[in-house]
Design an enzyme around this catalytic site. Structure first.
Site, PDB file in Angstrom:
ATOM      1  N   SER A 141       0.893  -1.306  -0.017  1.00 50.19           N
ATOM      2  CA  SER A 141      -0.155   0.141  -0.009  1.00 50.19           C
ATOM      3  C   SER A 141       0.852   1.407  -0.146  1.00 50.19           C
ATOM      4  O   SER A 141       2.055   1.332   0.712  1.00 50.19           O
ATOM      5  CB  SER A 141      -0.929   0.189   0.978  1.00 50.19           C
ATOM      6  N   TYR A 151      -1.203  -0.597  10.495  1.00 48.31           N
ATOM      7  CA  TYR A 151      -1.410  -0.975   8.889  1.00 48.31           C
ATOM      8  C   TYR A 151      -0.280  -0.574   8.244  1.00 48.31           C
ATOM      9  O   TYR A 151       0.143  -1.197   7.509  1.00 48.31           O
ATOM     10  CB  TYR A 151      -2.745  -0.468   8.654  1.00 48.31           C
TER      11      TYR A 151
END
Length: 259
Positions: A141, A151
């Site tokens: 990501s 994350y």
């Protein structure tokens, strides 16, 4: 034994994973589809068979469970049924910031985002190197270039890990690509109860995203950042001082706490 190449896709029932399965089927691959929901897996398998004449093997597995993860790793290492492409895509969203989440939820996310990528890449990398060919795609990501909670940290690991594995496999016939998308139209936000963030032009279409990634894989690129807007952002982040990046992450976490 099938003469068609085989791709194993985790998180294959929705979003980016399903789009990878679809586009790889279009390219002539048979599939090994991995996810937690058997009914949805069988539905995707039926659709790919009807539309693209692609045969699909269904593997039901929660990748946060070590025994289930090992079953998928064993499938990747099966010399009699070689897998030519691995797509490590499985994941889920955590709604709250790190300290507001239960540690068990954070551990499960770490198992899926990090441990599963490590274990499956290890199994696939060894098998593919032995055959002298293969492709590993790890879905990371743009968040990995930021500093915004666990994350972001997990995705930073995925990108760095992929770069290191690509270097280890250089010249072997096996390539590794880290896919680093930004905001993408998938059901993961809906499942987590997250509101849509940012203006419309920042949101990527999964079909375009996967097509861009597969073109980068064909070219042997190690890091694939789809979308001109995110290429520009990553380029800017490369020259931005880390204190400013941490400040941006702090602002993002404050917004998360308000939701």
């Amino acid at each position: 034994m099938t003469s068609r190449p085989v791709a194993l896709v985790t998180g294959a029932t929705a979003g980016i994973g399903r789009e990878f399965a679809t586009q790889l089927a279009q390219r002539g691959h048979d599939l090994v589809l991995v996810a937690r929901d058997r009914a949805r897996l069988e539905g995707v398998a039926a659709e790919l068979r009807t539309t693209y004449a692609a045969e699909s093997e269904v593997l039901v597995a929660d990748l946060s469970d070590r025994l289930a993860l090992q079953a998928v790793a064993d499938r990747l290492g099966d010399a009699d049924r070689p897998v030519d492409v691995l797509v490590n895509n499985a994941g889920f969203a955590l709604r709250r910031s790190f300290l507001r989440n239960e540690v068990a939820d954070e551990e499960a996310a770490l198992d899926v985002f990090v441990r599963a990528v490590l274990v499956l890449s290890h199994a696939a990398g060894r098998a593919m190197r032995g055959r002298g060919r293969g492709r590993i795609i790890n879905v990371s990501s743009v968040a990995g270039f930021l500093a915004s909670g666990s994350y972001s940290a997990a995705k930073a690991w995925v990108t760095a890990f992929s770069e290191g594995l690509a270097a280890e496999l250089e010249g072997s016939g096996v390539t590794v690509t880290a896919l680093c998308p930004g905001f993408t139209h998938t059901e993961i936000q809906e499942r987590a109860g997250l509101s849509k963030r940012g203006p419309d032009f920042m949101w990527l279409d999964p079909a375009d995203l996967v097509a861009d990634c597969l073109r980068d894989v064909d070219k042997g690129r190690v890091v694939s950042v789809p979308g001109l807007q995110y290429k520009a952002i990553v380029g800017l982040l490369d020259i931005t001082p880390r204190p400013l990046i941490r400040k941006a992450g702090q602002i993002s976490r404050r917004r998360s706490r308000r939701r």
